[in-house]
Design an enzyme around this catalytic site. Structure first.
Site, short mmCIF file in Angstrom:
data_model
loop_
_atom_site.label_atom_id
_atom_site.label_comp_id
_atom_site.label_asym_id
_atom_site.label_seq_id
_atom_site.Cartn_x
_atom_site.Cartn_y
_atom_site.Cartn_z
CE LYS A 119 -6.14 2.64 -0.72
NZ LYS A 119 -6.99 3.22 0.30
CD GLU A 203 -8.47 -4.61 0.20
OE1 GLU A 203 -9.68 -4.33 0.35
OE2 GLU A 203 -7.55 -4.02 0.78
CG HIS A 238 -15.75 2.78 -3.04
ND1 HIS A 238 -16.27 1.73 -2.34
CD2 HIS A 238 -15.55 2.34 -4.30
CE1 HIS A 238 -16.38 0.68 -3.14
NE2 HIS A 238 -15.96 1.03 -4.35
NE ARG A 300 -6.32 12.17 5.27
CZ ARG A 300 -7.53 11.66 5.31
NH1 ARG A 300 -8.38 12.05 6.23
NH2 ARG A 300 -7.94 10.76 4.44
#
Ligand code: ADP
Length: 657
Positions: A119, A203, A238, A300
């Site tokens: 990420k 973040e 999440h 994917r």
């Protein structure tokens, strides 16, 4: 049209393997399944043209064994490997090995996966390509002090994320600086276990966040298109629960900005195949084109790809096969039209009322609705049949229930109905939770953000106790009473007890730990009446199993399950001796609710603990579950850290008071 391949191998299991096989078959492509010990009789193995055993039940011994999978492809003469999602699907080393073996990987290049794999690096790359990214720290430093300082700079609340993350694992929201260090440790521990990499990024935590992702598709000829967006804001910890397309409230302006950014992202890495660009959107003031940021790219096919297929009519698996075979994209951007609205609900074997504890068990009874509500289309994606087991080795997803209609409201209504009509006995499921969510007024209004489920969790997971009507019916089924069609002589069903009374018998069932007794009487008209001991009136039913439409039920070893208004109520056919033994153990010890690993033991022998105190962390299904003391007491014995436990193992024993 010519089939893109003659034979492919599917390096996956469950519903996605079955899904891929379906398209391959339609295209005239032969399929090879691979399977572990636990999966030898699985649906995906039965559905494929050929199947190869690749190892033990643990994923590390089978579905993650790239060497054995490639060997299986070569020995069966498959030309290409479809990885599905999860397992090896985003592993660039595996892609290299596939290509080096002279086979085709049905997916992007190893270089594209590497570019988006972590990420932190992906965010740097996207920043350069001009795609908006979430403000935060995605550098190399990993020391607590550095990260804690960065978190202060970004401003709380912050989100710690595993850079190798996926499926919400290794992610922690942190409210205050004091909580940072503990959250960092937890995130790193979970990331290390799940990905073998404990590096994290930080973040800014976006308030009222919506998760909107764009399906992209590229080919080997430099083309890239998008297939609109999906909204996956209905999340629990999440993890996506219900996905839909298009996103509610989407404006033409916002869609143009998001899909442009997504295609730009795909082109920046010369992407080929199906991919998803995930964005986080600040929806505190509605959808605004300057308030969405790149989160990550999934290189994917996604679990939720069916909703995109339903609104575009495109078979994404077919496109994957064609593009991998070197064909150009089957359609241009202008050819791809959005029609109607689609939903997907993920039906899991998990106990919503116990904090969504993953469950295992045999699906003794499994029945999906056959017909959609009028004006809608229903699609069920599953990898299991009645009698199959949900094992502790794999993701406990039972099925994806997908609906489509012209309008969002009718598609949602169709979804709620399909969930309610699904019958499962043998394992707890999240069906009642899905049903409650699908009928939630905010969800119905399209007003959903990623925190909505957590805020409403109590209401959405409230377990309604069965009413006297349901209990009476369960007692009737448990009594053995059946319709004439099932028994030549209706007396035989209850005849064994006829010496008590010629027309009736007593019956006892268990609801949880509570025994409930009642009396079942056969009426002259062939119907039955049931009077519960504590009920003020009898209930009357047609004979269970007769044509007359009564309540739906399932009988399975030791149990009866009654399906009523979206709930599955399970009763034990009561055995008082077992119940006594159970409660004696229950008071003095705590058992593992599921198989797992005692990851971290936080209390010691001889220690006095208080009710609710965290005693150990059990890792199961790759997630951490904290086991807390059921009551206060002194610990006589506690499982050793690092012990692998099975379902029912005693984890903690309390000394006698
Ligand atoms: P994973 O790869 O583990 O699925 P993602 O980066 O895709 O992790 O994020 C998963 C979910 O976490 C998102 O869908 C969103 O709900 C939430 N999330 C991620 N980043 C943020 C953020 N910065 N602020 C608020 N929520 C976030």
């Amino acid at each position: 049209m010519k089939p893109p391949f003659t034979k492919i191998l599917i390096a996956n299991r469950g519903e996605i393997a079955c899904r891929i096989i379906r398209t391959a078959r339609r295209l005239g492509v032969k399929t090879v399944a691979v399977y572990s010990d636990a999966d030898k009789d699985s649906l995906h193995v039965r559905s494929a043209d050929e199947a190869v055993h690749i190892g033990g039940s643990q994923v590390s011994e089978s579905y993650l064994r790239g060497d054995r999978i490639i060997e299986a492809a070569k020995s069966t003469g498959a030309q290409a490997i479809h990885p599905g999602y999860g397992f090896l699907s985003e592993n660039p080393d595996f892609v290299d090995q596939v290509v080096n073996a002279g086979l085709i990987f049905i997916g992007p290049s190893a270089a594209s996966i590497r570019a988006m794999g972590l990420k932190d690096a992906a965010k740097r790359l996207m920043e350069e390509a001009g795609v908006p990214v979430v403000p935060g720290y995605h550098g190399e430093a990993q020391e607590l002090v550095v990260l804690a300082n960065k978190a202060n700079d970004i401003g709380y609340p912050v989100l710690i994320k595993a850079r190798a993350g996926g499926g919400g694992k290794g992610m922690r929201r942190v409210e205050r600086p004091e909580e940072f260090s503990e959250a960092l440790n937890g995130a790193k521990r979970e990331a290390k276990a799940a990905f073998g990499d404990d590096a994290v990024l930080i973040e800014k935590y976006v308030e009222k966040p919506r998760h909107i992702e764009v399906q992209v598709f590229g080919d080997n000829h430099g083309n890239a298109v998008h297939l609109f967006e999906r909204d996956c804001s209905a999340q629990r910890r999440h993890q996506k629960v219900i996905e839909e397309a298009p996103a509610p409230g989407m404006t033409a302006e916002m869609r143009a900005a998001m899909t442009d950014a997504a295609v730009k992202a795909a082109k920046a890495i010369a992407y080929s195949g199906a991919g998803t660009i995930e964005f986080i959107v600040d929806a505190s003031e509605g959808l605004r084109p300057d308030r969405f940021w790149f989160m990550e790219m999934n290189t994917r096919l996604q679990v939720e790809h069916p909703v995109t297929e339903m609104i575009t009519g495109v078979d994404l698996v077919e496109w994957q096969l064609r593009v991998a075979a070197g064909e150009p994209l089957p359609a241009t951007q202008d050819d791809i039209q959005l029609r109607g609205h689609a939903f997907e609900a993920r039906l899991y074997a998990e106990d919503a009322s116990k904090g969504f504890l993953p469950a295992i068990g045999t699906l003794h009874h499994l029945r999906f609705p056959e017909d959609a509500t009028e004006g809608s289309t229903l699609r069920i994606e599953t990898g299991v049949r009645s009698g199959d087991a949900i094992s502790p080795f794999y993701d406990p997803m039972i099925a994806k229930i997908v609906t489509h209609a012209d309008q969002r409201a009718s598609a949602l209504d169709a979804l709620a109905q399909a969930v309610d009509e699904t019958e499962i006995a043998g394992s707890v499921t999240n069906a009642a939770f899905l049903s409650a969510l699908a009928r939630d007024s905010d969800f119905a209004a399209g007003d959903v953000d990623t925190g909505m489920i957590a805020r409403k969790q109590d209401a959405l997971t409230a377990t309604a106790a069965p009413g006297a009507d349901v209990i009476s019916f369960a007692a009737l089924v448990a009594s053995g009473a059946r319709s004439d069609e099932q028994s030549n002589d209706p007396w035989t069903a209850i005849g064994g007890y006829s010496h008590f009374h010629p027309l009736s018998r007593g019956t006892t069932i268990g609801l949880g730990d509570t025994p409930i007794t009642g009396r079942v009487t056969r009426l002259k008209n062939g119907r039955f009446s049931v009077l519960l001991e504590k009920s003020d009136r009898p209930y009357e039913y047609p004979a269970p199993g007769s044509d007359e439409r009564g309540k739906r039920f399932a009988i399975w070893p030791g149990h009866v399950t009654v399906f009523d208004a979206g709930h599955a109520y399970t009763f034990s056919v009561y055995d008082p001796f077992a119940a006594a033994a159970e409660s004696e153990v229950g008071a003095s010890s705590m058992r593992a609710p599921m198989p797992g690993l005692a990851k971290l033991v936080m209390a010691a022998k001889g220690e006095a603990v208080s009710k609710g105190q965290a005693l150990l962390i059990l890792e199961a299904m790759k997630m951490e579950h904290t086991i807390t003391a059921a009551h206060e007491g002194v610990i006589e014995d506690i499982v050793a850290q690092g012990t692998q436990v099975t379902d029912g193992t005693i984890l903690v024993r309390f000394a006698d008071q």
